[in-house]
Design an enzyme around this catalytic site. Structure first.
Site, short mmCIF file in Angstrom:
data_model
loop_
_atom_site.label_atom_id
_atom_site.label_comp_id
_atom_site.label_asym_id
_atom_site.label_seq_id
_atom_site.Cartn_x
_atom_site.Cartn_y
_atom_site.Cartn_z
N SER A 1 40.01 64.63 32.79
CA SER A 1 38.60 65.01 32.87
C SER A 1 37.80 64.14 31.91
O SER A 1 37.93 64.28 30.70
CB SER A 1 38.42 66.49 32.50
N LYS B 1 34.57 67.56 39.07
CA LYS B 1 35.54 68.33 38.28
C LYS B 1 34.84 69.10 37.16
O LYS B 1 35.11 70.28 36.93
CB LYS B 1 36.61 67.40 37.69
N LYS C 1 35.06 71.37 26.74
CA LYS C 1 34.67 69.97 26.89
C LYS C 1 34.12 69.69 28.28
O LYS C 1 33.06 69.08 28.46
CB LYS C 1 35.86 69.06 26.61
#
Length: 302
Positions: free
Chosen positions: A102, A177, A246
């Site tokens: 990611s 994502k 995050k």
């Protein structure tokens, strides 16, 4: 004409954590030659046990590979590996670089541009589905990049995922994502608030989940996370709370950059950040429920 990377191709795999090791195992079982590298010697040993060739260093893993798969925690680590640790120096022209972690979409586009200058095409192909999906080969994979590059790497991705979707140009996979994880984290938060309130009222959590999962309030949190990780008290999905946070921050930053309001998303980020400040450093993301349970009780979280 694009030649897909069929079994027998040589793959370098960098990043052998909770997700990387089972992914390596699936690629080996599919017939690919996998050279695996991680800075942690124990991780390299796990990859060897999974059938990979443990590499002594990054250059040894990358040289002569048909594709390089990265399963690293964030953009900063990807940039370190690509720019400073010599990945681009070791990679041959035409080798496909695939970032399956990611990362920040705009950072991905910058990395892809520098890689292209060296003749190395890049695909961002982050995954959703957790450790269980990695072990079973049922991950959802969101691929961003040129159509020919995605087509070339598709057979590799199909060994890892039950669904492989080409979602757009470079960076699109990482954007989707992050947005997906913002939704997932917000679902978990509000679902948990509701289920905990119901429990305090005297409702049975199992009964609540059975009814909700047949109703409009269902989500991945009620269908999977609560039954598999929260109710048993294991909190062991394999995806860290700080990694989720995050990704959430990437998503709200993306919304801000596009001029779209994200009031609920930003509120969710603030709550998850509060949980991260009180839970252990290695907390699983499902432990946000522990934080919700304890935060008003005066009990110390350990």
């Amino acid at each position: 004409m694009t030649t897909p990377l069929a079994p027998g191709a040589v793959l370098a795999f960098l990043g052998l954590g909770n997700m990387g090791t089972p992914m390596v195992r699936r690629l080996v079982e599919a017939g690919y030659t996998v050279r695996a590298f991680d800075t942690d010697p124990a991780a390299r040993e796990r990859a060897a046990a999974a059938g990979a060739e443990p590499a002594a260093g990054l250059p040894a893993a990358v040289e002569g590979a048909d594709a390089i798969l990265l399963m690293l925690p964030d953009s900063d680590t990807v940039e370190q590996v690509v720019y400073e640790d010599g990945l681009l120096d070791a990679a041959g022209a035409g080798t496909v670089l695939v970032d399956m972690g990611s990362s920040r979409p705009h950072a991905t586009r910058t990395v892809a541009g520098r890689a292209a200058d060296r003749g190395v095409p890049m695909v961002d192909a982050p995954v959703s589905g957790g450790v269980g999906g990695a072990e079973a080969g049922t991950l959802t994979i969101m691929a961003g990049g040129a159509a020919d590059d995605v087509a070339r790497i598709r057979p590799v991705l199909e060994c890892l995922g039950g669904t492989v979707s080409h979602v757009g140009a470079t960076g699109a996979g990482h954007a989707l994502k992050a947005l997906n994880n913002l939704m997932s984290a917000t679902h978990l938060l509000v679902s948990s608030e509701a289920l905990l309130a119901g429990r305090e009222f005297g409702l049975d959590p199992d009964v609540m989940l059975e009814v909700v999962n047949g109703s409009s309030g269902r989500s991945g949190s009620t269908e999977t996370k609560w039954p598999a990780y929260v109710l048993p008290g294991t909190y062991d999905s394999g995806f860290g709370l700080r990694l989720m946070l995050k990704d959430m921050r990437i998503a709200v930053d993306l919304a801000r950059e596009t001029g779209r309001p994200s009031a609920l998303g930003e509120s969710a980020v603030a709550l998850w950040a509060e949980a991260a400040g009180e839970l252990p450093q290695d907390a699983d993301h499902t432990e946000v429920v522990r934080w919700l349970e304890k935060t008003h009780s005066g009990e110390e979280l350990t």
